[in-house]
Design a protein around this motif. Structure first.
Motif, PDB file in Angstrom:
ATOM      1  N   LYS A 215       0.733  -1.743  -0.025  1.00 46.33           N
ATOM      2  CA  LYS A 215       0.380   0.244  -0.222  1.00 46.33           C
ATOM      3  C   LYS A 215       0.454   1.552   0.332  1.00 46.33           C
ATOM      4  O   LYS A 215       2.386   1.251  -0.056  1.00 46.33           O
ATOM      5  CB  LYS A 215      -1.106  -0.009   1.365  1.00 46.33           C
ATOM      6  N   GLY A 216       0.154   2.751   0.019  1.00 48.10           N
ATOM      7  CA  GLY A 216       1.320   3.535   0.014  1.00 48.10           C
ATOM      8  C   GLY A 216       1.123   3.857  -1.230  1.00 48.10           C
ATOM      9  O   GLY A 216       0.326   3.363  -2.040  1.00 48.10           O
ATOM     10  N   GLN A 217       2.703   4.164  -1.760  1.00 47.13           N
ATOM     11  CA  GLN A 217       2.866   4.818  -4.054  1.00 47.13           C
ATOM     12  C   GLN A 217       3.792   3.562  -3.910  1.00 47.13           C
ATOM     13  O   GLN A 217       4.902   3.209  -4.091  1.00 47.13           O
ATOM     14  CB  GLN A 217       3.913   5.742  -2.647  1.00 47.13           C
ATOM     15  N   THR A 218       2.988   2.996  -4.760  1.00 53.54           N
ATOM     16  CA  THR A 218       3.109   1.553  -4.981  1.00 53.54           C
ATOM     17  C   THR A 218       3.496   1.740  -6.519  1.00 53.54           C
ATOM     18  O   THR A 218       3.866   0.865  -6.877  1.00 53.54           O
ATOM     19  CB  THR A 218       1.984   0.433  -4.889  1.00 53.54           C
ATOM     20  N   SER A 219       3.311   3.165  -6.842  1.00 54.48           N
ATOM     21  CA  SER A 219       3.698   3.353  -8.304  1.00 54.48           C
ATOM     22  C   SER A 219       4.507   4.768  -8.826  1.00 54.48           C
ATOM     23  O   SER A 219       4.101   5.770  -7.474  1.00 54.48           O
ATOM     24  CB  SER A 219       2.808   3.735  -9.946  1.00 54.48           C
TER      25      SER A 219
ATOM     26  N   PRO B 179      10.262   2.665   0.551  1.00 57.39           N
ATOM     27  CA  PRO B 179       9.794   2.562   1.603  1.00 57.39           C
ATOM     28  C   PRO B 179      10.811   3.871   2.133  1.00 57.39           C
ATOM     29  O   PRO B 179      11.303   3.968   1.444  1.00 57.39           O
ATOM     30  CB  PRO B 179      11.253   0.948   2.736  1.00 57.39           C
ATOM     31  N   PRO B 180      10.098   4.225   2.974  1.00 55.63           N
ATOM     32  CA  PRO B 180       8.959   3.922   3.678  1.00 55.63           C
ATOM     33  C   PRO B 180       7.251   4.577   2.735  1.00 55.63           C
ATOM     34  O   PRO B 180       6.070   4.072   3.590  1.00 55.63           O
ATOM     35  CB  PRO B 180       9.181   4.724   5.415  1.00 55.63           C
TER      36      PRO B 180
ATOM     37  N   THR C 253       1.935  11.158   4.938  1.00 57.01           N
ATOM     38  CA  THR C 253       2.909  10.130   4.188  1.00 57.01           C
ATOM     39  C   THR C 253       2.571   8.817   3.978  1.00 57.01           C
ATOM     40  O   THR C 253       3.585   8.331   3.554  1.00 57.01           O
ATOM     41  CB  THR C 253       4.289  11.296   3.708  1.00 57.01           C
ATOM     42  N   SER C 254       2.584   8.942   5.296  1.00 55.73           N
ATOM     43  CA  SER C 254       1.652   7.176   5.701  1.00 55.73           C
ATOM     44  C   SER C 254       3.499   6.379   6.731  1.00 55.73           C
ATOM     45  O   SER C 254       3.811   4.802   6.334  1.00 55.73           O
ATOM     46  CB  SER C 254       1.597   6.191   4.540  1.00 55.73           C
TER      47      SER C 254
END
Length: 558
Positions: free
Chosen positions: A108-112, A118-119, A551-552
């Motif tokens: 999840k998050g910025q997958t592309s 990470p992070p 930004t998780s």
């Protein structure tokens, strides 16, 4: 004949009372036909002994892409799902969740994109929905009103993809993962998505009881259909739980809105800019603005923010006009550029390319930049520099006041242009000669207006450095022009968002404006009594925390 009559009577009895094992002995009811938003729904009853339980709680009115109020959302959803209709809110509570979903780690998050590492990209445990074909056929028949693969695919999108969640289901994802859909009793499966869910099923007798709480911000008078093993048993009506902001699609006490905006107004005075950034964070994190069904949450937050930045500079601008302290040749080109960027460019691209997921992420980075800037401004060297600049402004204010008394303000405040040139010309203003660069101001305004309206902020955090650093203007010249720029951003942005079908929540916007204006009036008095270094560092810390959350980067802040 007697044998035929017996067979005939058996068939009639079977039709009337149900074939054994087919589940026609189902008895179920809801504990209450009306519940307040955010309150649990309880379903009790009996199944045929040995049967599994599938309770569905779903919005009675179905949604299809053509119903989307947002222009960009309608195009995107129609392209993906055509005229497929689904309930916006849909939950399945079952003793066999594994037939429809599998708990697993998911990226999840910025997958592309450039931040797909990470992070910013992270693993989170989710209840991954299975493909329709992988669900047993017998189970599919229990999932009314969902009956097709297309519907299941659309539902999966609205619970696993951030755009679908923030546009349709609206429920906050669990731990930065997926929204709730397939559930079971927490005592049976102690996963985050099952918290607050209880399920008991006695397979010997068929007695069952299910309790779950739907999404807390479901609009008042929404009807939720309740199904048990594919059969509709009743409808529950959601009653309002407090004050409901219709466009923002959230329950919130208006006093919280106004008081929060008051704090923002005070902070705005201390910082001198970034009121829109604070308001955006306030809407996202505290108020929980979600936007209407079919509108991505970010596309409601942006115009609502701009309403604040529309109101805040008005008083200051009027005073500067009265005191003849407005250098219109510079401001004119700047404001025109900002209007172009804020109306024709910013909202159009923002609605398409800055949905809630991207909006929060990049807003976090802007907060980081402002936070670092505030920290450096709290250093002794910056404080001394600011004092020197403040002394210059105070000297100018004193001179302007004296000129006003003597009647010279009209003459001194008159802008004198020696020879106009679209690229560069000299102008005389309050006894000083300044270099005006219309084209630079115009194109700078276009770029900054586009950026500011894209995020639904006034843009003061960009305008002031541009004026003082890039253009070399003193503060007393830059501040009125920056205020004009903020006003232009707000006018252009709000107009365009509304024309595109993205309305601000007018009631919320009014509350925010009232609170912020009051905070702006009280702020200077508070500022004098509090240590500036401490305040700026605390604000810097708060903005950095917003960056970490949006930004998780830190798991427990997701």
């Amino acid at each position: 004949m007697t044998e035929k009559r017996v067979v005939f009577l058996v068939m009639i009895a079977a039709l009337l009372f149900g074939w054994p094992g087919r589940g026609y002995a189902l008895e179920a009811s809801v504990a209450a036909r009306t519940v307040k938003a955010g309150s649990p729904i309880t379903v009790k009853g009996h199944l045929d002994p040995g049967q599994d339980l599938y309770v569905v709680v779903a919005t009675a009115k179905l949604f299809k892409p053509a119903d989307a109020a947002g222009a960009k959302e309608k195009v995107k959803l129609t392209k993906k799902f055509g005229d497929t209709a689904i309930p916006p809110n849909y939950y399945v509570i079952t003793n066999r969740p594994g037939t429809m979903a599998t708990p697993e780690l998911s990226a999840k998050g910025q997958t592309s994109g450039i931040f797909a590492f990470p992070p910013f990209k992270y693993q989170v445990r989710v209840n991954k929905l299975k493909k329709w074909a992988a669900i047993p056929e017998a189970v599919r028949g229990m999932l009314s009103p969902i009956s097709t693969a297309d519907q299941w695919k659309f539902l999966t999108y609205t619970h696993e993809k951030k755009f679908g969640i923030n546009t349709i289901s609206k429920e906050r994802p669990i731990g930065g993962g997926n929204a709730r859909m397939v559930l079971t009793g927490y005592a049976t499966q102690a996963e985050a998505w099952n918290r607050g869910v209880s399920l008991s099923l006695d397979k010997k007798s068929g007695a069952f009881s299910v309790t779950m709480t739907p999404y807390k911000n479901i609009a008042p008078n929404t009807r939720l259909a309740v199904y048990v093993n594919g059969k509709k048993i009743d409808t529950v009506t959601v009653e309002k739980s407090g004050f409901f902001y219709g466009t923002a699609n959230t329950y919130m006490n208006p006093l919280v809105v106004t008081f929060g905006a008051f704090i923002i107004g005070v902070l705005f005075v201390i910082m001198g800019a970034a009121g829109g950034l604070f308001t955006a964070a306030f809407q996202i994190t505290i108020l929980g603005t979600k936007g209407p069904l079919g509108v991505n949450a970010a596309n409601t937050i942006k115009p609502t923010n701009l309403f604040l930045t529309l109101c805040s500079p008005v008083t200051g601008l009027m005073n500067y006009f009265k005191e003849k302290r407005f250098a219109w040749p510079v401001a004119l080109f700047f404001a025109v550029g900002i209007l172009i960027g804020a109306f024709w460019l910013g909202p159009t691209y923002s609605a398409k390319y800055l949905p809630m997921k991207a909006y929060k992420f990049y807003l976090g980075f802007i907060c980081l930049v402002i936070g670092i800037k505030l920290f450096f401004e709290s250093l002794p060297s910056s404080i001394e520099k600011k004092k020197a600049m403040k002394a210059i402004v105070q000297k100018f204010n004193a001179a302007a006041k004296e000129a006003k008394k003597s009647g010279k303000a009209i003459e001194l405040g008159k802008v004198e242009i020696k020879k106009f040139n679209i690229v560069k010309f000299d102008m005389k203003f309050w006894g000083e000669t300044f270099v005006a660069r219309p084209l630079v101001m115009l194109f700078g305004g276009i770029i900054m207006g586009m950026i500011a309206s894209s995020f639904g902020v006034g843009g003061g955090f960009m305008f002031m450095p541009f004026m003082t650093t890039a253009m070399g203007y003193p503060m007393y010249l830059a501040v009125p022009i920056a205020l004009a720029g903020t006003f232009a951003t707000s006018c252009g942005g709000i107009a365009k968002y509304i024309l595109m079908g993205y309305q601000p929540d007018w009631l919320m916007a009014a509350g925010i404006a009232v609170g912020a204006i009051a905070g702006g009036m009280v702020g200077p008095k508070i500022q004098k009594k509090l240590p500036e270094i401490f305040l700026k560092r605390m604000l810097a810390l708060a903005l950095i925390i917003v960056f970490l959350k949006y930004t998780s980067v830190i798991p427990w802040l997701r």
